[in-house]
Design an enzyme around this catalytic site. Structure first.
Site, short mmCIF file in Angstrom:
data_model
loop_
_atom_site.label_atom_id
_atom_site.label_comp_id
_atom_site.label_asym_id
_atom_site.label_seq_id
_atom_site.Cartn_x
_atom_site.Cartn_y
_atom_site.Cartn_z
N CYS A 24 0.84 -1.21 0.00
CA CYS A 24 0.00 0.00 0.00
C CYS A 24 0.87 1.26 0.00
O CYS A 24 0.55 2.25 -0.67
CB CYS A 24 -0.91 0.02 1.22
SG CYS A 24 -2.01 -1.39 1.35
C1 BEZ Z 1 0.49 -4.59 1.86
O1 BEZ Z 1 0.05 -3.51 1.46
O2 BEZ Z 1 1.67 -4.85 1.83
C2 BEZ Z 1 -0.45 -5.62 2.42
C3 BEZ Z 1 -1.61 -5.23 3.04
C4 BEZ Z 1 -2.46 -6.18 3.57
C5 BEZ Z 1 -2.15 -7.52 3.44
C6 BEZ Z 1 -1.00 -7.90 2.76
C7 BEZ Z 1 -0.14 -6.94 2.24
#
Ligand code: BEZ
Length: 211
Positions: free
Chosen positions: A45
């Site tokens: 994210c």
């Molecule tokens: C991420 O943005 O890295 C992420 C967010 C939630 C679950 C897995 C990865």
């Protein structure tokens, strides 16, 4: 209820990192991209929001407003934005909706319980100036999105809103386009006096008409 192509984008009033907004009023006459991410302070994210911030001038050029969402609070988003600016090189320059009670996430069906009961998936909605949904995408948490592809689709949507054409596989702005299937050759002569190439009667190709 899933939000589908051609539906009116559900309206809402919600707190954001740039103050409370009413979604339809905030969109005004612009196009819009509403996208959700699973959780603040997570790695994929962080890269996604940094990239959207970096290419925001490309959205501006196309008269597109961008807004993010997760089921975290505005206060959490604001804290996380510091990290995004520090690590991704561009400060977050678009609003992020705080949705801890999931009001907007539920309205747009952004929580897919078989993926996660609590986190939003990576949804994307492109909304036209008529407030209709033009594109929906759903990605899993483990895969960051390609926001250049979203710009490419917006180029196609904006072109095909104004000309009776369609865009072929992997089309990019400036490439040849296809005359829409519902357009007869007779009508096409009026619409495209510059002419076209008939590869098959149903496959008529011409240079992008607004270039
Ligand atoms: C991420 O943005 O890295 C992420 C967010 C939630 C679950 C897995 C990865």
């Amino acid at each position: 209820m899933p939000v589908r192509l051609g539906d009116t984008a559900p309206d809402f009033t919600a707190p954001t990192t740039q103050g409370e907004i009413n979604f339809h009023e905030w969109l005004g006459d612009s196009w819009g991209v509403l996208f959700s991410h699973p959780k603040d302070f997570t790695p994929v994210c962080t890269t996604e929001l940094g990239y959207v911030a970096k290419i925001k001038p490309e959205f501006d050029k196309r008269n597109v407003k961008v807004i993010g969402l997760s089921v975290d609070s505005v206060e959490s988003h604001v804290q996380w934005e510091g990290d995004i600016g520090e690590t991704q090189g561009t400060p977050v320059n678009f609003p992020m909706i705080g949705d801890p009670d999931r009001t907007v996430a539920d309205l747009y069906d952004m929580i897919h319980p078989n993926a996660s009961d609590t986190l939003t998936v990576r949804s994307v909605f492109v909304i036209g100036p008529d407030k209709k949904v033009k594109l929906t995408l759903t990605y899993p948490a483990s895969t960051g999105r390609n926001f250049d592809e979203i710009l490419r689709v917006i180029d196609s949507l904006q072109l095909t809103a104004n000309y009776k054409v369609a865009t072929p596989a992997n089309w990019k702005d400036g490439d040849d386009v296809i005359i829409g299937g519902a357009v007869s050759d007779e009508d096409a002569k009026q619409l495209f006096p510059q002419g076209w190439t008939t590869v098959k009667p149903y496959l008529r190709v011409l240079p992008q008409p607004n270039k």
